[in-house]
Scaffold this motif. Structure first.
Motif, PDB file in Angstrom:
ATOM      1  N   GLN A  18      34.038  16.826  14.858  1.00  0.00           N
ATOM      2  CA  GLN A  18      32.782  17.572  14.844  1.00  0.00           C
ATOM      3  C   GLN A  18      32.879  18.805  13.959  1.00  0.00           C
ATOM      4  OE1 GLN A  18      34.137  16.129  17.347  1.00  0.00           O
ATOM      5  NE2 GLN A  18      32.641  15.245  18.758  1.00  0.00           N
ATOM      6  N   HIS A  19      34.050  19.439  13.978  1.00  0.00           N
ATOM      7  CA  HIS A  19      34.248  20.628  13.145  1.00  0.00           C
ATOM      8  C   HIS A  19      34.216  20.264  11.665  1.00  0.00           C
ATOM      9  CE1 HIS A  19      36.501  24.746  12.888  1.00  0.00           C
ATOM     10  NE2 HIS A  19      35.474  24.671  12.073  1.00  0.00           N
ATOM     11  N   ASP A  20      34.892  19.188  11.282  1.00  0.00           N
ATOM     12  CA  ASP A  20      34.871  18.757   9.885  1.00  0.00           C
ATOM     13  C   ASP A  20      33.469  18.331   9.453  1.00  0.00           C
ATOM     14  OD1 ASP A  20      37.574  19.234   9.685  1.00  0.00           O
ATOM     15  OD2 ASP A  20      38.157  17.177  10.132  1.00  0.00           O
ATOM     16  N   THR A  21      32.764  17.621  10.324  1.00  0.00           N
ATOM     17  CA  THR A  21      31.387  17.221  10.011  1.00  0.00           C
ATOM     18  C   THR A  21      30.491  18.440   9.847  1.00  0.00           C
ATOM     19  OG1 THR A  21      31.724  15.212  11.311  1.00  0.00           O
ATOM     20  CG2 THR A  21      29.464  15.780  10.757  1.00  0.00           C
ATOM     21  N   PHE A  22      30.728  19.462  10.641  1.00  0.00           N
ATOM     22  CA  PHE A  22      29.940  20.695  10.537  1.00  0.00           C
ATOM     23  C   PHE A  22      30.132  21.354   9.173  1.00  0.00           C
ATOM     24  CE2 PHE A  22      29.883  25.331  10.969  1.00  0.00           C
ATOM     25  CZ  PHE A  22      28.591  25.543  11.427  1.00  0.00           C
ATOM     26  N   LEU A  23      31.370  21.426   8.696  1.00  0.00           N
ATOM     27  CA  LEU A  23      31.633  22.042   7.397  1.00  0.00           C
ATOM     28  C   LEU A  23      31.008  21.233   6.262  1.00  0.00           C
ATOM     29  CD1 LEU A  23      35.353  23.124   7.894  1.00  0.00           C
ATOM     30  CD2 LEU A  23      33.341  24.592   7.885  1.00  0.00           C
ATOM     31  N   ILE A  24      31.064  19.900   6.375  1.00  0.00           N
ATOM     32  CA  ILE A  24      30.420  19.068   5.362  1.00  0.00           C
ATOM     33  C   ILE A  24      28.907  19.249   5.405  1.00  0.00           C
ATOM     34  CG2 ILE A  24      30.024  16.670   4.671  1.00  0.00           C
ATOM     35  CD1 ILE A  24      32.810  16.026   5.742  1.00  0.00           C
ATOM     36  N   LEU A  25      28.371  19.405   6.602  1.00  0.00           N
ATOM     37  CA  LEU A  25      26.923  19.576   6.758  1.00  0.00           C
ATOM     38  C   LEU A  25      26.450  20.902   6.162  1.00  0.00           C
ATOM     39  CD1 LEU A  25      24.629  17.909   7.948  1.00  0.00           C
ATOM     40  CD2 LEU A  25      24.917  19.147  10.095  1.00  0.00           C
ATOM     41  N   LEU A  26      27.274  21.940   6.251  1.00  0.00           N
ATOM     42  CA  LEU A  26      26.911  23.212   5.623  1.00  0.00           C
ATOM     43  C   LEU A  26      26.737  23.048   4.118  1.00  0.00           C
ATOM     44  CD1 LEU A  26      29.157  25.888   7.403  1.00  0.00           C
ATOM     45  CD2 LEU A  26      26.745  25.383   7.792  1.00  0.00           C
ATOM     46  N   GLN A  27      27.636  22.302   3.484  1.00  0.00           N
ATOM     47  CA  GLN A  27      27.517  22.058   2.055  1.00  0.00           C
ATOM     48  C   GLN A  27      26.278  21.217   1.742  1.00  0.00           C
ATOM     49  OE1 GLN A  27      29.645  23.399  -0.338  1.00  0.00           O
ATOM     50  NE2 GLN A  27      28.005  22.683  -1.690  1.00  0.00           N
ATOM     51  N   GLU A  28      25.975  20.252   2.579  1.00  0.00           N
ATOM     52  CA  GLU A  28      24.794  19.418   2.361  1.00  0.00           C
ATOM     53  C   GLU A  28      23.513  20.226   2.499  1.00  0.00           C
ATOM     54  OE1 GLU A  28      22.823  15.275   4.140  1.00  0.00           O
ATOM     55  OE2 GLU A  28      24.777  15.997   4.853  1.00  0.00           O
ATOM     56  N   ILE A  29      23.472  21.138   3.452  1.00  0.00           N
ATOM     57  CA  ILE A  29      22.289  21.994   3.616  1.00  0.00           C
ATOM     58  C   ILE A  29      22.106  22.884   2.397  1.00  0.00           C
ATOM     59  CG2 ILE A  29      21.318  23.881   4.978  1.00  0.00           C
ATOM     60  CD1 ILE A  29      22.721  22.656   7.412  1.00  0.00           C
ATOM     61  N   GLU A  30      23.184  23.458   1.911  1.00  0.00           N
ATOM     62  CA  GLU A  30      23.098  24.316   0.723  1.00  0.00           C
ATOM     63  C   GLU A  30      22.607  23.535  -0.492  1.00  0.00           C
ATOM     64  OE1 GLU A  30      26.001  27.139  -2.049  1.00  0.00           O
ATOM     65  OE2 GLU A  30      26.793  26.059  -0.310  1.00  0.00           O
ATOM     66  N   ASP A  31      23.141  22.335  -0.707  1.00  0.00           N
ATOM     67  CA  ASP A  31      22.700  21.522  -1.839  1.00  0.00           C
ATOM     68  C   ASP A  31      21.239  21.118  -1.705  1.00  0.00           C
ATOM     69  OD1 ASP A  31      25.246  21.716  -2.848  1.00  0.00           O
ATOM     70  OD2 ASP A  31      25.915  19.798  -2.012  1.00  0.00           O
ATOM     71  N   SER A  32      20.792  20.797  -0.500  1.00  0.00           N
ATOM     72  CA  SER A  32      19.401  20.407  -0.302  1.00  0.00           C
ATOM     73  C   SER A  32      18.454  21.582  -0.555  1.00  0.00           C
ATOM     74  CB  SER A  32      19.207  19.870   1.125  1.00  0.00           C
ATOM     75  OG  SER A  32      19.994  18.733   1.350  1.00  0.00           O
ATOM     76  N   LEU A  33      18.838  22.766  -0.094  1.00  0.00           N
ATOM     77  CA  LEU A  33      17.993  23.937  -0.342  1.00  0.00           C
ATOM     78  C   LEU A  33      17.902  24.248  -1.833  1.00  0.00           C
ATOM     79  CD1 LEU A  33      19.156  26.279   2.559  1.00  0.00           C
ATOM     80  CD2 LEU A  33      16.853  25.370   2.251  1.00  0.00           C
ATOM     81  N   ARG A  34      19.001  24.073  -2.539  1.00  0.00           N
ATOM     82  CA  ARG A  34      19.014  24.412  -3.955  1.00  0.00           C
ATOM     83  C   ARG A  34      18.333  23.348  -4.815  1.00  0.00           C
ATOM     84  NH1 ARG A  34      23.937  24.465  -4.400  1.00  0.00           N
ATOM     85  NH2 ARG A  34      24.313  22.570  -5.607  1.00  0.00           N
ATOM     86  N   LEU A  35      18.534  22.085  -4.510  1.00  0.00           N
ATOM     87  CA  LEU A  35      18.037  21.020  -5.369  1.00  0.00           C
ATOM     88  C   LEU A  35      16.653  20.532  -4.968  1.00  0.00           C
ATOM     89  CD1 LEU A  35      21.341  18.941  -5.728  1.00  0.00           C
ATOM     90  CD2 LEU A  35      20.405  20.639  -7.302  1.00  0.00           C
ATOM     91  N   ARG A  36      16.407  20.429  -3.681  1.00  0.00           N
ATOM     92  CA  ARG A  36      15.136  19.854  -3.237  1.00  0.00           C
ATOM     93  C   ARG A  36      14.050  20.898  -3.040  1.00  0.00           C
ATOM     94  NH1 ARG A  36      16.073  15.579   1.471  1.00  0.00           N
ATOM     95  NH2 ARG A  36      13.969  15.021   0.738  1.00  0.00           N
ATOM     96  N   LEU A  37      14.403  22.076  -2.543  1.00  0.00           N
ATOM     97  CA  LEU A  37      13.412  23.141  -2.353  1.00  0.00           C
ATOM     98  C   LEU A  37      13.450  24.198  -3.441  1.00  0.00           C
ATOM     99  CD1 LEU A  37      13.462  23.805   1.505  1.00  0.00           C
ATOM    100  CD2 LEU A  37      12.046  22.232   0.193  1.00  0.00           C
ATOM    101  N   ARG A  38      14.375  24.075  -4.385  1.00  0.00           N
ATOM    102  CA  ARG A  38      14.482  25.015  -5.511  1.00  0.00           C
ATOM    103  C   ARG A  38      14.659  26.453  -5.037  1.00  0.00           C
ATOM    104  NH1 ARG A  38      15.691  21.437  -9.402  1.00  0.00           N
ATOM    105  NH2 ARG A  38      14.196  19.709  -9.440  1.00  0.00           N
ATOM    106  N   TRP A  39      15.509  26.643  -4.040  1.00  0.00           N
ATOM    107  CA  TRP A  39      15.766  27.985  -3.525  1.00  0.00           C
ATOM    108  C   TRP A  39      17.158  28.422  -3.949  1.00  0.00           C
ATOM    109  CZ3 TRP A  39      18.941  29.671   0.891  1.00  0.00           C
ATOM    110  CH2 TRP A  39      18.781  31.037   1.157  1.00  0.00           C
ATOM    111  N   ASP A  40      17.230  29.620  -4.505  1.00  0.00           N
ATOM    112  CA  ASP A  40      18.507  30.184  -4.915  1.00  0.00           C
ATOM    113  C   ASP A  40      19.272  30.622  -3.676  1.00  0.00           C
ATOM    114  OD1 ASP A  40      20.639  31.284  -6.200  1.00  0.00           O
ATOM    115  OD2 ASP A  40      19.564  33.027  -6.989  1.00  0.00           O
ATOM    116  N   THR A  41      20.322  29.902  -3.347  1.00  0.00           N
ATOM    117  CA  THR A  41      21.075  30.204  -2.131  1.00  0.00           C
ATOM    118  C   THR A  41      21.906  31.473  -2.234  1.00  0.00           C
ATOM    119  OG1 THR A  41      22.862  28.754  -2.909  1.00  0.00           O
ATOM    120  CG2 THR A  41      21.182  27.783  -1.464  1.00  0.00           C
ATOM    121  N   GLN A  42      22.104  32.009  -3.440  1.00  0.00           N
ATOM    122  CA  GLN A  42      22.836  33.263  -3.631  1.00  0.00           C
ATOM    123  C   GLN A  42      24.220  33.191  -2.983  1.00  0.00           C
ATOM    124  OE1 GLN A  42      20.163  36.172  -1.974  1.00  0.00           O
ATOM    125  NE2 GLN A  42      18.869  36.220  -3.797  1.00  0.00           N
TER     126      GLN A  42
END
Length: 396
Positions: A114-138
């Motif tokens: 669950q911990h490893d999946t959580f870390l992978i999910l954080l990266q997926e959320i960041e990529d989705s915000l940047r690529l799909r919603l065009r938000w600068d994650t800074q």
């Protein structure tokens, strides 16, 4: 995100609250690519397995070491006859720290996936915000804030712990279980800081989703307030709104995983901190009464309060902020539904109502295995429990 937090995760590995390597079940002769800092190198799966087993053995060593330390401290520790109840209070506090440390070590094994999946999910959320919603994650700014926050918390822990330990020996010549439980204290602090880092990152991503929903509301309700540097043409599309909904789903899964792999840790940390604050406050009152030659012991207690109260306050504050942002998402969605029900296509309205039903069923909150919700009102419950504990101590 795991690569950006690699230095902090190495500290967590040292305290046994994270296993960095992943056990490979395929052939040991194949190779795979890993990233170390800014360099790229090749490593064999056999080496990865060796690292994994070494970390598992290290965690078993810590588990055995904590058990031996606890049993030896209880069995061989002698106490003066005139402070027997103080010894009982110290033993209860020492036991709570030991049990919390055991919970942390066991969660490292039980909830590793669950911990490893959580870390992978954080990266997926960041990529989705940047690529799909065009938000600068800074990301650089976020990492700098996290670095400053960790430096501040570690410095505060050192400032609070070192004078307290020195005062315990200089003024009262009594260390109790302080030295024997020093590893327990450090492991609990590091685990708390690890969870605070995760909450800070999730709050940052959830805040970015709210900003995008604010733009959709502005596009629907206030065309005159639209910003010139925002592409409002995509805000009204069905694909854009579906992306926002899926990102919220990912955030909800991340919070669920956080509750899964850190639920028992949160329970032990809250109980340990509650006993820590109430017991030290009891000893603080004794020092003011000049009982058992504790005239200057309040110096140790006052310094000790600083990092403990800071950890509890930040933990409840960030959990409450994430909970409030979840309510903000529901509030913004209700505005979008109000303005979109009459003029939007049927598919868009269907997605809106599905998202609304999802928000009613799925609430973002941090819990301790569903035993209690951690937020700002929870501080009042902690204070009430500490007051009851303090009354019991004073009556004896």
């Amino acid at each position: 995100m795991q690569q950006q937090l690699r230095i902090w995760l190495c500290v967590c590995v040292f305290f046994g609250i994270y296993i960095r390597a992943t056990k490979n079940t395929s052939s040991n002769n194949s190779t795979h690519l890993i990233v170390v800092g800014s360099a790229i190198c090749w490593t064999t799966k056999q080496q990865s397995n060796r690292t994994y087993y070494f970390q598992c053995c290290y965690n078993y060593f810590l588990w055995c070491g904590t058990c031996v330390t606890f049993v030896a401290s209880i069995y061989w520790y002698s106490y003066p006859p005139d402070i027997r109840f103080n010894w009982i209070a110290s033993t209860i506090l020492f036991t709570s720290r030991f049990l919390t440390n055991l919970l942390i070590l066991m969660e490292t094994f039980w909830e590793k996936q669950q911990h490893d999946t959580f870390l992978i999910l954080l990266q997926e959320i960041e990529d989705s915000l940047r690529l799909r919603l065009r938000w600068d994650t800074q990301r650089p700014l976020l990492l700098r804030h996290l670095q400053r926050f960790l430096i501040y918390q570690i410095a505060l822990s050192l400032i609070g712990t070192v004078p307290s330990m020195a005062a315990s020996f200089i003024f009262v010549n009594y260390g109790g279980y302080l030295w024997r439980g020093l590893w327990f204290i450090c492991a609990i602090r590091v685990r708390t800081l690890q969870l605070l880092v995760y909450l800070y990152v999730l709050h940052h991503y959830l805040e970015g989703l709210c900003k995008k929903l604010h733009q959709i509301v502005a596009f629907r309700m206030a065309p005159s307030r639209q910003l010139l540097d925002v592409d409002y043409g995509k805000l009204g599309t069905l694909e854009y709104f579906i992306a926002a909904r899926e990102i919220y789903t990912l955030l909800y899964k991340a919070f669920r995983l956080l509750n899964d792999f850190a639920g028992w840790s949160l329970f032990g940390i809250v109980i340990s901190y509650m006993l820590d604050i109430s017991s030290n406050f009891y000893w603080l009152l004794l020092s003011f009464d000049d009982a058992q030659n504790r005239r200057f012991y309040y110096w140790a207690d006052l310094w000790w309060f600083l990092p403990v109260i800071s950890c509890v306050g930040y933990l409840c504050y960030w959990c409450n902020c994430c909970k409030q942002l979840d309510r903000t998402v529901a509030h913004l969605l209700s505005k979008i539904i109000t303005r979109s029900s009459s003029r939007s296509a049927a598919h868009y309205r269907l997605v809106l109502h599905d998202f609304s039903m999802q928000l009613q069923l799925q609430h973002i909150e941090v819990t301790s295995k569903n035993m209690f919700v951690i937020d700002v009102p929870f501080i009042m419950s902690i204070c009430t429990a500490m007051a009851m504990h303090l009354v019991i101590l004073k009556q004896f």
